[in-house]
Write a protein that holds these residues in place. Sequence first.
Motif, PDB file in Angstrom:
ATOM      1  N   TYR A  78       0.818  -1.217   0.000  1.00  0.00           N
ATOM      2  CA  TYR A  78       0.000   0.000   0.000  1.00  0.00           C
ATOM      3  C   TYR A  78       0.851   1.266   0.000  1.00  0.00           C
ATOM      4  CZ  TYR A  78      -3.823  -3.136   1.241  1.00  0.00           C
ATOM      5  OH  TYR A  78      -4.742  -4.155   1.239  1.00  0.00           O
ATOM      6  N   GLU A  79       0.414   2.244  -0.765  1.00  0.00           N
ATOM      7  CA  GLU A  79       0.973   3.594  -0.701  1.00  0.00           C
ATOM      8  C   GLU A  79      -0.229   4.517  -0.469  1.00  0.00           C
ATOM      9  OE1 GLU A  79       2.504   6.465   0.005  1.00  0.00           O
ATOM     10  OE2 GLU A  79       4.227   5.380  -0.807  1.00  0.00           O
ATOM     11  N   ILE A  80      -0.346   4.952   0.779  1.00  0.00           N
ATOM     12  CA  ILE A  80      -1.534   5.726   1.164  1.00  0.00           C
ATOM     13  C   ILE A  80      -1.653   7.016   0.343  1.00  0.00           C
ATOM     14  CG2 ILE A  80      -2.643   6.932   3.125  1.00  0.00           C
ATOM     15  CD1 ILE A  80      -2.703   3.846   3.269  1.00  0.00           C
ATOM     16  N   LEU A  81      -0.499   7.557  -0.076  1.00  0.00           N
ATOM     17  CA  LEU A  81      -0.548   8.832  -0.811  1.00  0.00           C
ATOM     18  C   LEU A  81      -1.189   8.679  -2.196  1.00  0.00           C
ATOM     19  CD1 LEU A  81       2.911  10.241   0.252  1.00  0.00           C
ATOM     20  CD2 LEU A  81       0.693  11.169   0.871  1.00  0.00           C
ATOM     21  N   TYR A  82      -1.393   7.451  -2.660  1.00  0.00           N
ATOM     22  CA  TYR A  82      -2.141   7.272  -3.919  1.00  0.00           C
ATOM     23  C   TYR A  82      -3.611   7.667  -3.743  1.00  0.00           C
ATOM     24  CZ  TYR A  82       1.733   4.711  -6.069  1.00  0.00           C
ATOM     25  OH  TYR A  82       2.945   4.362  -6.605  1.00  0.00           O
ATOM     26  N   LEU A  83      -4.044   7.776  -2.488  1.00  0.00           N
ATOM     27  CA  LEU A  83      -5.436   8.192  -2.232  1.00  0.00           C
ATOM     28  C   LEU A  83      -5.577   9.717  -2.249  1.00  0.00           C
ATOM     29  CD1 LEU A  83      -6.147   5.648   0.623  1.00  0.00           C
ATOM     30  CD2 LEU A  83      -7.289   5.651  -1.569  1.00  0.00           C
ATOM     31  N   ALA A  84      -4.465  10.427  -2.386  1.00  0.00           N
ATOM     32  CA  ALA A  84      -4.496  11.891  -2.470  1.00  0.00           C
ATOM     33  C   ALA A  84      -4.552  12.318  -3.940  1.00  0.00           C
ATOM     34  CB  ALA A  84      -3.260  12.469  -1.799  1.00  0.00           C
ATOM     35  N   PRO A  85      -5.156  13.427  -4.271  1.00  0.00           N
ATOM     36  CA  PRO A  85      -5.893  14.383  -3.448  1.00  0.00           C
ATOM     37  C   PRO A  85      -7.096  13.709  -2.766  1.00  0.00           C
ATOM     38  CG  PRO A  85      -5.519  15.248  -5.659  1.00  0.00           C
ATOM     39  CD  PRO A  85      -5.142  13.822  -5.691  1.00  0.00           C
ATOM     40  N   TRP A  86      -7.207  13.984  -1.483  1.00  0.00           N
ATOM     41  CA  TRP A  86      -8.184  13.268  -0.657  1.00  0.00           C
ATOM     42  C   TRP A  86      -9.613  13.452  -1.154  1.00  0.00           C
ATOM     43  CZ3 TRP A  86      -4.764  10.446   1.401  1.00  0.00           C
ATOM     44  CH2 TRP A  86      -3.573  10.959   1.905  1.00  0.00           C
ATOM     45  N   ARG A  87      -9.893  14.608  -1.756  1.00  0.00           N
ATOM     46  CA  ARG A  87     -11.286  14.866  -2.183  1.00  0.00           C
ATOM     47  C   ARG A  87     -11.552  14.442  -3.630  1.00  0.00           C
ATOM     48  NH1 ARG A  87     -11.505  20.987  -0.166  1.00  0.00           N
ATOM     49  NH2 ARG A  87      -9.259  20.692  -0.300  1.00  0.00           N
TER      50      ARG A  87
END
Lengths: 371, 420
Positions: A167-176
């Motif tokens: 997992y790379e959590i920053l792939y979920l950014a931009p959060w909106r």
Amino acid sequence: MKAQPGNMGIAEGMSLVFITTSSTIFLAAWSLAIDRTTTASWMMPLINTCTGLLTLCLLLYVLSVTSTDLYDACQLLVGTTATRLIVLYYIGIYFLDATLLLRQFAENTLLTALPELPFEIAIGWYTIIAVILSYIGIEATLRAGYIIMPLIILASFTVLTMLLPQYEILYLAPWRGPGLDKVLASGVMSSGINIGILIPAFLASSFQNTKTVKYSVLYALGLSCLVKTATLAAFIAAFGTGSAREKVLPFYELSRLVYINRYIQRIESLVIIVWAVAGILNITVLVYAGIYLLARLFNLPTLKPLILPVLLLISALAMIPEEITSVITLHTKLHFGLYNIGTMLIPFALFVMALIHAFKQKNSKKQPSCQ
Amino acid sequence: MTLKQYTIRLALLILGTIPLLFITGCYGARETDEMGFVTVLGIDKAGDKDKITYQIAISPKKGSTTPSEEDPWIISSFTTPSLAETRMLLNTTIPRPPNLSHITTLIISEEKARDGLNPILANFMRNRNYRENIFFIVVEGSAEDYIKQNKPVLEEQIHKFYETTFSSSNMGYFLKVQLHDLYIRLKTAGGSAYAVYSGINPKNGENKPQGGETPEQKGEPYLPGGIPRKGTATAVDFVGLAVFHGDKLIGVLDSDETRAAAILQNKFYNGYIGVVDPLAPEKDVININIFMTEKPTITADLSGDKPTFHIDVKLEGELLGVTSYINYEAPKYRELLENQTANLMKGQIMKMLKHTQTLGTDPAGLGLYLRPKFSNTAKLQDANLTALYEAAQFEVNVSVKIRRTGLLRQSSPKSQGGTL
């Protein structure tokens, strides 16, 4: 009706709603959702669960006012002709959904496990099992579903846990994602994916009471939302939106990605069994619901003679599309379009009619008798 | 249930069970000795075509108890315009149909990688035979030669060699890279693709360091083929990182820079370094085992016209040897050593960052930290994160804490005139 199902409880209700609302995680639906809401796609199951809960509240009110199941409630509130139209709509979408699911699950079996299996045989096997399950009855099918349900949840979370290093959590950014307004709109429009939550309302007389319907939908929708949200967030965190949106089978890809070491890898063959079972159960439940409504609509004494011809027709229909991409696209369009009439508009219309009905009843009680 | 109903159900059950006897096994199943398992695939540039090299495992002969003198694999190369054609041609040269689902490693020549990976990956990401966890290696020179010359000694089968090599790759001189890692970096904004860099070592003992080491370090950075070694080990070196700009190979990072990239990605576990003795810099060396116990803290600031990355790396160490026998276990000396090691690691990180900025590639994935700075995906799409990385400023802070001193509590001075 002779074939009216028996005495179902929360377990059967949960199984019904969970199977029909969660088996889409094994299909391409969420991959296409990423096209719309990109990095914030994981919010969509949360939003459509909220609209599903709202629908549940509306339906429970309708059932409480009319003290019956949804079919009789429709007759009481909107009359016979409108009821027939509504029920025909639901029969249509349940059969259509079963057809599209049958085609997709059969294709996915070829794609993932048995590439040399003739396509017709894959469709045939799914159909035969659905016929057998339908003959056994909805109660037994749902009890089997209740046994499978923990396995689906366990398999899902085992795969998601084993993928932690990926997992790379920053792939979920931009959060909106594309913007919260667009995510909210897409989330509401995706409510059609929860078309299965209407089935307990149609089968309400087979449940112990309205509370059973309420809690089974509530628990199952919550569980389904948890599995879908976690899977979708994990899918984006593991693949990034650029790669995730290309995939045909998000969950299969997730399980295929597990590589802890050279001993713990290639676990997807275990997961294939889970999604194949979930798919067959989903198809069976939808077909059964459609046949049940068909029997109610034409006042048939039993529904068992309809099972084989209907499933044969559905399997024939499932083989008509020439290629799979059009099936996937159509299914997604239906989730975001036509199915919403059944998950939002009709329940809301019935709720309004129930309000008027209750108001009239209240007034008639207040008016002194002339006799 | 009446007896008649019971009998009918029993009959149906038996009738339903009989067909199961005829459908055992998978549809289209083949025995393992009927298939040729390809374990390694190499791709070279051959004019306007590709040269595809297959390494196919030979299963042990039935009844054989002694190891064979021959290599347990066969190698076949084909020059064709497409991968699918090659597979057909391979099938004409071996009696068993080739099975590609057990490929563990994909090896691409440097020349081919400079042309771009997208046309190659188009085959590998779509075809179910290939898995996303295939290891990906870029080699100096020809992939075919590399496959031919790699003859592992410790592992009998070649797939096990690659699996073992990459499963234990936690020292930082090379990284485990699978097709998945490469592909998502190509498809997602916020980091550049990279691959394992490998090559053939002539094994003549000649030292060919890359140069550019920091003043605090004793060892030298290397690339494949430059390590001074002799012996009977396999000829391949895994050292360094092949870095990409878009899908095209743009350069390579040496061993020190690779370790720095591993640290910033939290993919470094532990490694051994020789630090110049701060109090006896001419000849003495302090050997330390450094390890990372917490993820580096990286924040990005995009308020100005150029982004600034604040990088805070915390490392820990264990003394392995002090050739000067100075008491670096004591607090006043220990702090000197900690600063020396921290400066060394900071220097290597800065060197990697500057080098990759020049190349226009972001293997450490610092651009990912810019993603939350965009309010929506449309704005992220408009931005060029690689260009922002090239213009970025870095504030790097490395702290090293020597936690353990090995089996010695304190170093005593070297004996000058006899023992105490």
